[in-house]
Motif scaffolding. Sequence first.
Motif, PDB file in Angstrom:
ATOM      1  N   THR A 167       0.938  -1.240  -0.053  1.00 17.11           N
ATOM      2  CA  THR A 167      -0.170  -0.167  -0.243  1.00 17.11           C
ATOM      3  C   THR A 167       1.009   1.286  -0.013  1.00 17.11           C
ATOM      4  O   THR A 167       1.712   1.575   0.982  1.00 17.11           O
ATOM      5  CB  THR A 167      -0.852   0.168   1.323  1.00 17.11           C
ATOM      6  OG1 THR A 167      -1.764  -1.067   1.386  1.00 17.11           O
ATOM      7  CG2 THR A 167      -1.697   1.280   1.076  1.00 17.11           C
ATOM      8  N   TYR A 168       0.740   2.206  -0.866  1.00 17.31           N
ATOM      9  CA  TYR A 168       1.192   3.476  -0.977  1.00 17.31           C
ATOM     10  C   TYR A 168       0.120   4.372  -0.571  1.00 17.31           C
ATOM     11  O   TYR A 168      -1.123   4.372  -1.086  1.00 17.31           O
ATOM     12  CB  TYR A 168       1.697   3.691  -2.424  1.00 17.31           C
ATOM     13  CG  TYR A 168       2.893   2.754  -2.933  1.00 17.31           C
ATOM     14  CD1 TYR A 168       4.123   3.060  -2.656  1.00 17.31           C
ATOM     15  CD2 TYR A 168       2.361   1.577  -3.589  1.00 17.31           C
ATOM     16  CE1 TYR A 168       5.107   1.989  -2.910  1.00 17.31           C
ATOM     17  CE2 TYR A 168       3.296   0.858  -4.129  1.00 17.31           C
ATOM     18  CZ  TYR A 168       4.650   1.028  -3.740  1.00 17.31           C
ATOM     19  OH  TYR A 168       5.463  -0.050  -4.188  1.00 17.31           O
ATOM     20  N   SER A 169       0.494   5.363   0.285  1.00 15.82           N
ATOM     21  CA  SER A 169      -0.590   6.271   0.802  1.00 15.82           C
ATOM     22  C   SER A 169      -0.330   7.734   0.928  1.00 15.82           C
ATOM     23  O   SER A 169       0.963   7.937   1.177  1.00 15.82           O
ATOM     24  CB  SER A 169      -1.426   5.812   2.029  1.00 15.82           C
ATOM     25  OG  SER A 169      -0.430   5.853   3.159  1.00 15.82           O
ATOM     26  N   ALA A 170      -1.194   8.620   0.776  1.00 12.18           N
ATOM     27  CA  ALA A 170      -1.026  10.233   1.236  1.00 12.18           C
ATOM     28  C   ALA A 170      -2.048  10.448   2.071  1.00 12.18           C
ATOM     29  O   ALA A 170      -3.240  10.235   1.880  1.00 12.18           O
ATOM     30  CB  ALA A 170      -0.746  10.897  -0.231  1.00 12.18           C
ATOM     31  N   HIS A 200      -3.389   3.629  -2.566  1.00 11.34           N
ATOM     32  CA  HIS A 200      -2.990   2.915  -3.795  1.00 11.34           C
ATOM     33  C   HIS A 200      -2.760   1.519  -3.379  1.00 11.34           C
ATOM     34  O   HIS A 200      -1.518   1.230  -2.757  1.00 11.34           O
ATOM     35  CB  HIS A 200      -2.156   3.510  -4.669  1.00 11.34           C
ATOM     36  CG  HIS A 200      -2.025   2.689  -5.982  1.00 11.34           C
ATOM     37  ND1 HIS A 200      -2.978   2.243  -6.844  1.00 11.34           N
ATOM     38  CD2 HIS A 200      -0.643   1.930  -6.448  1.00 11.34           C
ATOM     39  CE1 HIS A 200      -2.554   1.542  -7.813  1.00 11.34           C
ATOM     40  NE2 HIS A 200      -1.082   1.323  -7.699  1.00 11.34           N
ATOM     41  N   ILE A 201      -3.455   0.365  -3.457  1.00  8.87           N
ATOM     42  CA  ILE A 201      -3.321  -1.073  -2.869  1.00  8.87           C
ATOM     43  C   ILE A 201      -2.871  -1.996  -3.920  1.00  8.87           C
ATOM     44  O   ILE A 201      -3.708  -2.117  -5.108  1.00  8.87           O
ATOM     45  CB  ILE A 201      -4.515  -1.310  -2.116  1.00  8.87           C
ATOM     46  CG1 ILE A 201      -4.829  -0.475  -1.013  1.00  8.87           C
ATOM     47  CG2 ILE A 201      -4.207  -2.989  -1.524  1.00  8.87           C
ATOM     48  CD1 ILE A 201      -6.125  -0.506  -0.263  1.00  8.87           C
ATOM     49  N   ASP A 226      -6.033  -1.645  -6.307  1.00 10.01           N
ATOM     50  CA  ASP A 226      -7.373  -0.790  -6.060  1.00 10.01           C
ATOM     51  C   ASP A 226      -7.124   0.523  -5.510  1.00 10.01           C
ATOM     52  O   ASP A 226      -5.713   0.640  -4.952  1.00 10.01           O
ATOM     53  CB  ASP A 226      -7.967  -1.764  -4.823  1.00 10.01           C
ATOM     54  CG  ASP A 226      -9.371  -0.800  -4.541  1.00 10.01           C
ATOM     55  OD1 ASP A 226     -10.017  -0.262  -5.430  1.00 10.01           O
ATOM     56  OD2 ASP A 226      -9.835  -1.032  -3.459  1.00 10.01           O
ATOM     57  N   ASN A 227      -7.763   1.543  -5.483  1.00 10.31           N
ATOM     58  CA  ASN A 227      -7.648   2.845  -5.096  1.00 10.31           C
ATOM     59  C   ASN A 227      -8.845   3.382  -4.081  1.00 10.31           C
ATOM     60  O   ASN A 227      -9.994   2.873  -4.483  1.00 10.31           O
ATOM     61  CB  ASN A 227      -7.384   4.036  -6.044  1.00 10.31           C
ATOM     62  CG  ASN A 227      -6.193   3.557  -6.949  1.00 10.31           C
ATOM     63  OD1 ASN A 227      -5.243   3.616  -6.544  1.00 10.31           O
ATOM     64  ND2 ASN A 227      -6.603   3.164  -8.214  1.00 10.31           N
ATOM     65  N   ASN A 228      -8.491   3.811  -2.934  1.00  9.39           N
ATOM     66  CA  ASN A 228      -9.649   4.155  -2.182  1.00  9.39           C
ATOM     67  C   ASN A 228      -9.089   5.485  -1.294  1.00  9.39           C
ATOM     68  O   ASN A 228      -8.222   5.660  -1.317  1.00  9.39           O
ATOM     69  CB  ASN A 228     -10.097   3.136  -1.239  1.00  9.39           C
ATOM     70  CG  ASN A 228      -9.111   2.645  -0.348  1.00  9.39           C
ATOM     71  OD1 ASN A 228      -8.663   3.424   0.684  1.00  9.39           O
ATOM     72  ND2 ASN A 228      -8.706   1.574  -0.247  1.00  9.39           N
TER      73      ASN A 228
END
Length: 250
Positions: A167-170, A200-201, A226-228
């Motif tokens: 998982t990449y996240s902001a 972004h998973i 997936d994106n959430n």
Amino acid sequence: MKPVACLLLAAALPLAAALPLAAAAQIAPPADSVATYRHQLGLTASPVLDGFFKNNRALPLGLLYKRQTKPNQALRLGLVLDLRNERRNKSSDLAVNPTFYENSFGLQTYIGREWQRSIARRWVACVGLDMGAGYDRFRRRDEAIAAINVDGGSALFLRKSDYNFTTYSAFLRPIIAVRYQVKPYLYLSAESAVSVRYSHILFSGGNSLTRLDNNVEGYGSANTKDNNIRISLRPISQIALHYCFISTER
């Protein structure tokens, strides 16, 4: 209203509610606090309220550095590390090295600003806003033996699974905090936060099933992404112990 606009509005509400406190802090600097120290270095932990005794055995630990830019304002720089490993054997009379293994690694960094106001001799209230990015990786491997009915009888199968989440996240995180001044150079703090996080998973994994009497194997795999966007409230997002050094007084 568009979803993005709704999210921005939800993120802005806690900060807007805290603006009067920040404005008042311009007039009332913290008393008997760290305002006379330019640098503050803290050790942080992020407890989980749900399943407190079970889920807090290995807390994410981090460092939070603050630089006092004004008597009632500070710049925040943070780093949080979350590392967990679990491996155990399963009890089974039919075991052929049955094991269970989980590994997770998380790293996040953030920058922000906070405004401070004294509310008592040793107590200071703060509001602030952080923004940052994170990286998380989770892997699980599992294997076990099971008896399955096939061809009118029962046969032993070795089942294995191996999957990974990356998982990449902001994130954007308005905060409200309170701190207690233990000594002029040492204080404890607790923060509450509303987190707006985009992730972004990536998922990859596979399963295999091997019949032990003839070694016939079947295998399946999957790769997805997936994106959430998630908004969450953390009543206690982190607690910290801060050491203050390099006084601004002459």
